[in-house]
Design a protein around this motif. Sequence first.
Motif, PDB file in Angstrom:
ATOM      1  N   LEU A  85      10.764   5.179   5.076  1.00 41.24           N
ATOM      2  CA  LEU A  85      11.322   4.431   6.207  1.00 41.24           C
ATOM      3  C   LEU A  85      10.325   3.383   6.693  1.00 41.24           C
ATOM      4  CD1 LEU A  85      13.033   7.314   8.232  1.00 41.24           C
ATOM      5  CD2 LEU A  85      14.145   5.537   6.867  1.00 41.24           C
ATOM      6  N   GLY A  86       9.053   3.774   6.738  1.00 38.52           N
ATOM      7  CA  GLY A  86       8.022   2.822   7.163  1.00 38.52           C
ATOM      8  C   GLY A  86       7.927   1.639   6.217  1.00 38.52           C
ATOM      9  N   MET A  87       8.044   1.913   4.911  1.00 35.97           N
ATOM     10  CA  MET A  87       8.015   0.848   3.914  1.00 35.97           C
ATOM     11  C   MET A  87       9.125  -0.167   4.174  1.00 35.97           C
ATOM     12  SD  MET A  87       8.797   1.220  -0.169  1.00 35.97           S
ATOM     13  CE  MET A  87      10.473   1.790   0.221  1.00 35.97           C
ATOM     14  N   GLY A  88      10.335   0.325   4.405  1.00 34.84           N
ATOM     15  CA  GLY A  88      11.461  -0.568   4.647  1.00 34.84           C
ATOM     16  C   GLY A  88      11.322  -1.352   5.932  1.00 34.84           C
ATOM     17  N   LEU A  89      10.888  -0.672   7.003  1.00 34.56           N
ATOM     18  CA  LEU A  89      10.757  -1.335   8.301  1.00 34.56           C
ATOM     19  C   LEU A  89       9.627  -2.359   8.293  1.00 34.56           C
ATOM     20  CD1 LEU A  89      11.298   1.707  10.701  1.00 34.56           C
ATOM     21  CD2 LEU A  89      12.892  -0.167  10.226  1.00 34.56           C
ATOM     22  N   LEU A 132       0.832  -1.206   0.000  1.00 34.52           N
ATOM     23  CA  LEU A 132       0.000   0.000   0.000  1.00 34.52           C
ATOM     24  C   LEU A 132       0.871   1.262   0.000  1.00 34.52           C
ATOM     25  CD1 LEU A 132      -2.764  -1.001   2.575  1.00 34.52           C
ATOM     26  CD2 LEU A 132      -3.055  -0.726   0.110  1.00 34.52           C
ATOM     27  N   ILE A 133       1.947   1.226   0.782  1.00 32.00           N
ATOM     28  CA  ILE A 133       2.852   2.386   0.826  1.00 32.00           C
ATOM     29  C   ILE A 133       3.535   2.574  -0.528  1.00 32.00           C
ATOM     30  CG2 ILE A 133       4.934   3.336   1.896  1.00 32.00           C
ATOM     31  CD1 ILE A 133       4.133   1.925   4.477  1.00 32.00           C
ATOM     32  N   ILE A 134       3.961   1.483  -1.138  1.00 30.27           N
ATOM     33  CA  ILE A 134       4.602   1.561  -2.461  1.00 30.27           C
ATOM     34  C   ILE A 134       3.641   2.175  -3.470  1.00 30.27           C
ATOM     35  CG2 ILE A 134       5.502   0.194  -4.390  1.00 30.27           C
ATOM     36  CD1 ILE A 134       6.582  -1.766  -2.260  1.00 30.27           C
ATOM     37  N   CYS A 167      16.975  -1.097   3.603  1.00 27.77           N
ATOM     38  CA  CYS A 167      16.403  -1.302   4.942  1.00 27.77           C
ATOM     39  C   CYS A 167      16.320  -2.781   5.283  1.00 27.77           C
ATOM     40  CB  CYS A 167      15.008  -0.676   5.015  1.00 27.77           C
ATOM     41  SG  CYS A 167      14.973   1.124   4.894  1.00 27.77           S
ATOM     42  N   GLY A 168      16.134  -3.624   4.251  1.00 21.10           N
ATOM     43  CA  GLY A 168      16.000  -5.051   4.485  1.00 21.10           C
ATOM     44  C   GLY A 168      17.277  -5.729   4.916  1.00 21.10           C
ATOM     45  N   LEU A 169      18.423  -5.064   4.714  1.00 16.12           N
ATOM     46  CA  LEU A 169      19.685  -5.649   5.160  1.00 16.12           C
ATOM     47  C   LEU A 169      19.743  -5.766   6.687  1.00 16.12           C
ATOM     48  CD1 LEU A 169      22.257  -3.885   2.809  1.00 16.12           C
ATOM     49  CD2 LEU A 169      21.578  -6.289   2.791  1.00 16.12           C
ATOM     50  N   TYR A 212      15.373   1.462  -1.765  1.00 15.00           N
ATOM     51  CA  TYR A 212      15.132   1.840  -0.366  1.00 15.00           C
ATOM     52  C   TYR A 212      14.696   0.638   0.455  1.00 15.00           C
ATOM     53  CZ  TYR A 212      15.194   6.719  -1.959  1.00 15.00           C
ATOM     54  OH  TYR A 212      15.550   7.931  -2.493  1.00 15.00           O
ATOM     55  N   ARG A 213      13.810  -0.159  -0.126  1.00 21.22           N
ATOM     56  CA  ARG A 213      13.304  -1.339   0.577  1.00 21.22           C
ATOM     57  C   ARG A 213      14.434  -2.331   0.879  1.00 21.22           C
ATOM     58  NH1 ARG A 213      13.206  -5.300   2.619  1.00 21.22           N
ATOM     59  NH2 ARG A 213      11.768  -7.077   2.521  1.00 21.22           N
TER      60      ARG A 213
END
Length: 304
Positions: free
Chosen positions: A219-223, A25-27, A46-48, A42-43
């Motif tokens: 940031l929310g998308m990645g987290l 939804l954020i994407i 953050c996923g690392l 970005y995703r």
Amino acid sequence: MLANRTTQAILFSLLALGLFDGMGLIIKHLSPNYGAAELSAYRNLCGLIPAGLVLWFSQDWHDRGRIVRVRQWRLALMRGAILTFAQYFFYLSLGLLSFATASTITYANALFMTALAVPLLGEQVGWVRWSAVLIGFVGVIMVVGPGQDTFTPAALLPLAAAACYALTGVTARMIDQEVPGALINLYSSGVAAVGSLILAVTTTGFSPLQSTSDLGWILGMGLIGGTAVLFLIFAYRMTEQSNLAPFSYFGIPLAFLLGWLFFDEQPWSELFPGALLIAAGGLLIIWRERRLRQNAQTTTSSAT
């Protein structure tokens, strides 16, 4: 105790499913102002963090001497490259299609995995599973809609994503069993992070932030995506994947509901009855694989 762990694993997998949809939804919300490749970058960056945490807290990895080298490292790197394109195709489709349509088509990955297991893993697939693949692909064709007035080439993007996601699943099974899954995940996440950065630079580039709130969304998308991966790994460690797979198809009505709530989308004509056939084909494959596994276990027990 075993049943309780299975129940917990199912709850973790459903929570992961909801978080993945939240990330989607954020994407979709950010897609009008940012390219799919940069959102993927970005995703993955953050996923690392969760990928590294999962590896560090993996008891299996510590028990094996904290190995970081994989004998089939080329295959592990290739898996990350495939994941890069899987994410890119899916994120791009979210900006072009309704949320439920893009999400539903990606559920064809179970059908692709069955078909790819024959040439890549040498598996014997009987008429029941081939029938399931055929049923599912009929559903995919109905949702994609080639030859119809409503057809758009963008509908092929989530189908390509499903094929790539299936290929990552099959190639993971080709890597030595003694390699911890957390290490394979870190390899894939690292390569996908680099790959998505290269893809972003060579395609749309990186757009300037439109607002400070967009930074929070990114940031929310990645987290959220990283947390979803953690819950999914926890679930897979607690029970067999065959116990979890049937519940993944709850994602189809959930995606329809979320698309309706957040974007006022109601793609009834696009999704049904094709979505039901996709789910039916996938569930038939899952049922057959579980029966085969149970028969193999019964045979082994009888022999001993």
